[in-house]
Write an enzyme that holds these catalytic residues in place. Sequence first.
Site, PDB file in Angstrom:
ATOM      1  N   GLY A 170     -22.692  13.001  42.766  1.00 20.18           N
ATOM      2  CA  GLY A 170     -23.462  13.467  41.615  1.00 20.18           C
ATOM      3  C   GLY A 170     -24.807  12.767  41.517  1.00 20.18           C
ATOM      4  O   GLY A 170     -25.264  12.097  42.471  1.00 20.18           O
TER       5      GLY A 170
ATOM      6  N   GLY B 240     -25.772  10.127  39.952  1.00 18.01           N
ATOM      7  CA  GLY B 240     -25.735   8.678  40.147  1.00 18.01           C
ATOM      8  C   GLY B 240     -25.690   8.318  41.620  1.00 18.01           C
ATOM      9  O   GLY B 240     -26.486   7.505  42.111  1.00 18.01           O
TER      10      GLY B 240
ATOM     11  N   ILE C 295     -18.720  18.629  39.194  1.00 18.50           N
ATOM     12  CA  ILE C 295     -18.173  19.822  38.521  1.00 18.50           C
ATOM     13  C   ILE C 295     -19.083  20.290  37.387  1.00 18.50           C
ATOM     14  O   ILE C 295     -18.988  21.410  36.941  1.00 18.50           O
ATOM     15  CB  ILE C 295     -16.738  19.589  37.988  1.00 18.50           C
ATOM     16  CG1 ILE C 295     -16.719  18.528  36.892  1.00 18.50           C
ATOM     17  CG2 ILE C 295     -15.777  19.259  39.102  1.00 18.50           C
ATOM     18  CD1 ILE C 295     -15.463  18.602  36.046  1.00 18.50           C
ATOM     19  N   ASP C 296     -19.971  19.428  36.917  1.00 13.91           N
ATOM     20  CA  ASP C 296     -20.764  19.758  35.721  1.00 13.91           C
ATOM     21  C   ASP C 296     -21.921  20.725  35.962  1.00 13.91           C
ATOM     22  O   ASP C 296     -22.503  21.224  35.021  1.00 13.91           O
ATOM     23  CB  ASP C 296     -21.380  18.469  35.143  1.00 13.91           C
ATOM     24  CG  ASP C 296     -20.316  17.521  34.627  1.00 13.91           C
ATOM     25  OD1 ASP C 296     -19.187  17.987  34.415  1.00 13.91           O
ATOM     26  OD2 ASP C 296     -20.618  16.333  34.452  1.00 13.91           O
TER      27      ASP C 296
ATOM     28  N   ARG D 154     -21.421  15.721  29.870  1.00 11.06           N
ATOM     29  CA  ARG D 154     -22.040  14.762  28.950  1.00 11.06           C
ATOM     30  C   ARG D 154     -23.473  15.150  28.598  1.00 11.06           C
ATOM     31  O   ARG D 154     -23.896  15.063  27.473  1.00 11.06           O
ATOM     32  CB  ARG D 154     -22.011  13.361  29.555  1.00 11.06           C
ATOM     33  CG  ARG D 154     -20.871  12.530  29.012  1.00 11.06           C
ATOM     34  CD  ARG D 154     -20.689  11.283  29.820  1.00 11.06           C
ATOM     35  NE  ARG D 154     -20.225  11.614  31.163  1.00 11.06           N
ATOM     36  CZ  ARG D 154     -20.371  10.837  32.224  1.00 11.06           C
ATOM     37  NH1 ARG D 154     -20.974   9.685  32.125  1.00 11.06           N
ATOM     38  NH2 ARG D 154     -19.909  11.202  33.402  1.00 11.06           N
TER      39      ARG D 154
ATOM     40  N   GLU E 122      -9.782  46.142  57.255  1.00  5.35           N
ATOM     41  CA  GLU E 122      -8.858  47.276  57.384  1.00  5.35           C
ATOM     42  C   GLU E 122      -9.384  48.399  58.297  1.00  5.35           C
ATOM     43  O   GLU E 122      -8.605  49.139  58.867  1.00  5.35           O
ATOM     44  CB  GLU E 122      -8.505  47.836  56.002  1.00  5.35           C
ATOM     45  CG  GLU E 122      -9.697  48.339  55.209  1.00  5.35           C
ATOM     46  CD  GLU E 122      -9.343  48.787  53.798  1.00  5.35           C
ATOM     47  OE1 GLU E 122      -8.157  48.911  53.481  1.00  5.35           O
ATOM     48  OE2 GLU E 122     -10.286  49.005  53.010  1.00  5.35           O
TER      49      GLU E 122
ATOM     50  N   HIS F 239      -3.063  45.904  47.497  1.00  3.00           N
ATOM     51  CA  HIS F 239      -3.709  46.008  46.190  1.00  3.00           C
ATOM     52  C   HIS F 239      -3.746  44.734  45.369  1.00  3.00           C
ATOM     53  O   HIS F 239      -4.406  44.702  44.336  1.00  3.00           O
ATOM     54  CB  HIS F 239      -3.088  47.154  45.396  1.00  3.00           C
ATOM     55  CG  HIS F 239      -3.611  48.467  45.869  1.00  3.00           C
ATOM     56  ND1 HIS F 239      -3.124  49.073  46.997  1.00  3.00           N
ATOM     57  CD2 HIS F 239      -4.626  49.243  45.425  1.00  3.00           C
ATOM     58  CE1 HIS F 239      -3.799  50.183  47.216  1.00  3.00           C
ATOM     59  NE2 HIS F 239      -4.719  50.304  46.282  1.00  3.00           N
TER      60      HIS F 239
ATOM     61  N   GLN G 289      -5.409  42.473  46.026  1.00  2.00           N
ATOM     62  CA  GLN G 289      -6.818  42.076  46.090  1.00  2.00           C
ATOM     63  C   GLN G 289      -7.637  42.597  44.915  1.00  2.00           C
ATOM     64  O   GLN G 289      -8.642  42.004  44.536  1.00  2.00           O
ATOM     65  CB  GLN G 289      -7.436  42.569  47.414  1.00  2.00           C
ATOM     66  CG  GLN G 289      -6.817  41.900  48.618  1.00  2.00           C
ATOM     67  CD  GLN G 289      -7.126  42.627  49.924  1.00  2.00           C
ATOM     68  OE1 GLN G 289      -8.185  42.455  50.492  1.00  2.00           O
ATOM     69  NE2 GLN G 289      -6.196  43.441  50.393  1.00  2.00           N
TER      70      GLN G 289
HETATM   71  P1  ADP Z   1     -21.893  10.487  40.061  1.00  2.00           P
HETATM   72  O1  ADP Z   1     -22.400  10.325  41.460  1.00  2.00           O
HETATM   73  O2  ADP Z   1     -20.721  11.417  40.007  1.00  2.00           O
HETATM   74  O3  ADP Z   1     -23.005  10.796  39.098  1.00  2.00           O
HETATM   75  P2  ADP Z   1     -21.848   7.710  39.125  1.00  2.00           P
HETATM   76  O4  ADP Z   1     -23.020   7.867  38.230  1.00  2.00           O
HETATM   77  O5  ADP Z   1     -20.686   6.962  38.593  1.00  2.00           O
HETATM   78  O6  ADP Z   1     -21.242   9.096  39.625  1.00  2.00           O
HETATM   79  O7  ADP Z   1     -22.360   7.011  40.463  1.00  2.00           O
HETATM   80  C1  ADP Z   1     -21.481   6.710  41.509  1.00  2.00           C
HETATM   81  C2  ADP Z   1     -21.903   5.432  42.196  1.00  2.00           C
HETATM   82  O8  ADP Z   1     -23.243   5.583  42.686  1.00  2.00           O
HETATM   83  C3  ADP Z   1     -21.986   4.214  41.284  1.00  2.00           C
HETATM   84  O9  ADP Z   1     -20.749   3.600  41.131  1.00  2.00           O
HETATM   85  C4  ADP Z   1     -22.957   3.327  42.067  1.00  2.00           C
HETATM   86  O10 ADP Z   1     -22.310   2.673  43.111  1.00  2.00           O
HETATM   87  C5  ADP Z   1     -23.930   4.325  42.640  1.00  2.00           C
HETATM   88  N1  ADP Z   1     -25.080   4.437  41.731  1.00  2.00           N
HETATM   89  C6  ADP Z   1     -25.206   5.205  40.627  1.00  2.00           C
HETATM   90  N2  ADP Z   1     -26.406   5.023  40.060  1.00  2.00           N
HETATM   91  C7  ADP Z   1     -27.061   4.117  40.806  1.00  2.00           C
HETATM   92  C8  ADP Z   1     -28.341   3.480  40.747  1.00  2.00           C
HETATM   93  N3  ADP Z   1     -29.216   3.783  39.778  1.00  2.00           N
HETATM   94  N4  ADP Z   1     -28.650   2.590  41.704  1.00  2.00           N
HETATM   95  C9  ADP Z   1     -27.798   2.292  42.691  1.00  2.00           C
HETATM   96  N5  ADP Z   1     -26.577   2.843  42.790  1.00  2.00           N
HETATM   97  C10 ADP Z   1     -26.208   3.739  41.876  1.00  2.00           C
END
Ligand code: ADP
Length: 742
Positions: free
Chosen positions: A107, A109, A154-155, A199, A621, A653, A655
Amino acid sequence: MDDTVKIGVLTSGGDAQGMNAALRALVRTAIDRGALVFAIYEGYRGLVLGGENIRPIYWESVGGILQQGGTIIGTSRSEEFRTREGRMKAVEHLLEHEIDRLIVIGGEGSLTGAMLLSEEWAGLISELSARKVIDPAIIEKHPSLHIVGLVGSIDNDMSGTDMTIGADSALHRITEAIDAINSTAASHQRTFVVEIMGRNCGYLALMSSIATGGDWVLIPENPPNVDNWEERMCEYLKAGREAGRRDTFVVVAEGARDRKGIPITSSYVKQVLEEKFGDEVRLTILGHVQRGGAPSAFDRILGTRLGAAAIDVALSGEARVQPQLISLIGNRITPTQLKEALQVTQSISDAIASHDYDRSMTLRGGNFQEAFRTFRTMLRALPHPHEPEQIRLRLGVMHSGALSPGMNTAVRVAVRHGLDRGHIMLGIHNGFQGLVNGEIEELNWMSVNGWAPRGGAELGTNRVIPVGSDFYEIARNIEKYQVDGILVIGGWTAYVSAHQMLVERSRFPAFNIPIVCLPATIDNNLPGTEFSIGADTALNNIAAAIDKIKQSAVAHHRCFVVEVMGRYCGYLALMSGLATGAERVYLNENGITLQDLQHDLEGLISSFRKGKRLGLLIRNECAHSTYSTEFIRDLLEVEGQELFDVRQAILGHLQQGGNPSPFDRIEATRFATQCIDFLIEHGLQKSAESSFIGIQGKQIKFHSLDDFPRMVDEAHQRPKDQWWLGLQPILEILAQEDQVSL
Ligand code: ADP
C-alpha cells in the site's frame, strides 16, 4: 560473478487478494526472460533481517496459488525499516545477493518506504563501502536501486491507478455480506448499520452502497454538508420507509467524519438511529472478512497483468532513473512515476485532514464524484418533483438477447434517474416480442425497489429479432404509448434489432425517436466497448467452478477440458484461462489445428512425466466445429495412457446465473445514467439520434447506431476490434510446459 539479472520481490503492509497472482506472473515472466527472482519473505522485516528470508523462488513454487487470498511470501509491518539503520541493513542484504531491482507490492506506506530506499541508496552504499561491509566491486556494479511498485491494497486508496490489487475482491466480500444481511433485514423491517474498511478512502463504502442499493453512506472525503446531518439522515430514511421500503441500510466507512473532522463512528450512527429513527438497529463491522477469501477474477487478472509488466519495466532500466508504479489506467497497464502518485495520494489525506472536502473530492476524480451524485439520487424516497411547465418525455426501457446478470441493476438506475429528472418511465416486457405485443406499463420509483443486487431480468428478455409485420406493430405501439425514446439493455439481438429499426425508419416515421443500446451480455461480444454488463459475473462464476474442479483433479493426476460460453467470442475463455491458470485456451478467433492438438498433447505428456498433477484446458464453445470438447477429451484420454486421465466439464448456464458482481453493478449504474441523459437530451431536441454506449479506455462513449454493421464481424457475431486478444502472450508465457521442472 554471473551476469543473470536478479530481481527481489516483497509484499508488505496489509495483505490483499490478488498479490499471489502478481507474484506468480512476475516470477514466471522473469524466468521466461532469463532473470532470477529472489522472494523476500515477511516484507521489509525479512529484508532487514536477511538470511533465510531472502531466497530464490522458482517456477513451480508459484504454482496453484492464483486462487489463494493473502500472500504466500508473507507480509509484515516493520518499525526497523522506518529507521535509516534498518534501511542500511536492507541494502546490505540486497547487495549480498547482488539484487538492485526491487518490486514492492503493498500500500501507500510500503511504497513510500520503497521510494525512500531508492532515494537513500547512493548514500547508504557509500557508507557501507566506507565501513568495508561489502566488496567495493559489488558496490560499484550497483550504483542505484530500481524500484517498481504495484499497489496491493483493498481500499483502492492510491492515486495514479484506477484500481489497486484487492479492491475488487473486497467489494465482492462486502456485497456478498450486505446482500445476505439484506434478505434477513427485509424480513424483520430492520435497520442495519454496516462498517466498511477505509480510513482515508470511501471507495469501498460508496461503491458497495451503489452496488447493494444502500440507503445512506458516510465517507471521509465528503462529510454531510449540514450540522444537523443526523436529523436529515433520519428524515430521508423515514420517508423511504413511508414510500414502502422494508429495510434500511446505512454504510459507514471506517474513517467517516463530520465537516469539522470529528469522527462519525458506526456505533454513533447506530445510537442516532435508535434514538431518532426509533427502529431496532443492528450493527455489523465487517472487519477482516473484507481481506479474506479467494481473489475475484478481476484481481487475478489485474495482478497477473501488473506482475508481467513489472518485470518488463524492471528489466528495461526505466526504474533506475525514477521509481515506477505499474498502474491500471482506463484498462491499460501503464508505467507511471511512483513519486507523483504518492504525492497526489498524500494530498488527498492532507485535504481531508484540513477539512478541504471540495479538494478531496476533486482529487478523487470524476468517476468517484459521479458515483456519489448517482448514489444520492438512488437513495431518495421519491424523485424530485417535476416543474409544472416541464416537458415530460415518455421513455421506454427494455431488454433483448440472452439473460445477463446486471440487467436489473441497469433498469433500476435508468428508471429512477429518468423519474428524478421529471420524465415518465415505461417498462417494456419480454424484449422486442413484448414491444410487438404492447406489453408496456408505466414504472414508478418503487417498482424497481430492491432490484440493484438481483440476478435475472425482471422485465423479461428473449432473442426475438423483429421481422416483417412486427415493425408495423412496434410502430403502432410506439404511437399508442407515445414513446419518445427507448433504452434497450441487452446483447447482440438488442443491437441488431435496434439497428433494424433505423433501417425501417423510411417506412415507419414512428421510429424517428432516439434509441440507445446498453451492452449487457456475458459474451462481451459487442462493439464500441471493452466491457459489457454481465461478463464479469460470468467470469467469476467460471473461476469459482474451475477452482473446485481443480481441487478435485489434483488428487488423481487428471487433466480437465472445460467448455465455456461465449458463442464465437473467446473473451470468457481467455480471461477465465488467465484467472485460473489454464495451460491452454482454445478460441474460435485462432481456430484449432491438428498440429496445435499434437503440440498440446506432447506438452502435457512431458509435464505429467515430470510430476505434474493437474492439467487444465479451456475451450470456447464454438472454438472449432470438428475438434469438439468431447473430441479433445477422447484424444487426450487415449494418448495420455497411464500418465493421466481426462475429464470434461461443460459449465453451461451456471455462467449466466447468480447475482451480478460488484463491477457489473457499478458499470450498469454508470451506463444507465448516461443512457437516460442521452435519451432526454435528444428526446427534448426531437432528434432521432441513436447510438450504443460503451467504455473504451477511461472514457464512456456513444457510437452512432448506424456504425454498428461496420464495426462487427457479422458472421461470427463479434466486434472487429477485440482488445483482450492482446493478453494472449501473457497466458502463453505463464503456462509454458517446459519450465515445469526448473
Ligand atoms: P501499507 O503498505 O499497507 O500502507 P503500512 O503503512 O503499515 O502499510 O506500511 C507497511 C510498512 O512499510 C511499514 O511497516 C514500514 O516498514 C514501511 N513504511 C511505511 N511508511 C514508511 C515510511 N514513511 N518510511 C519508511 N518505511 C515506511
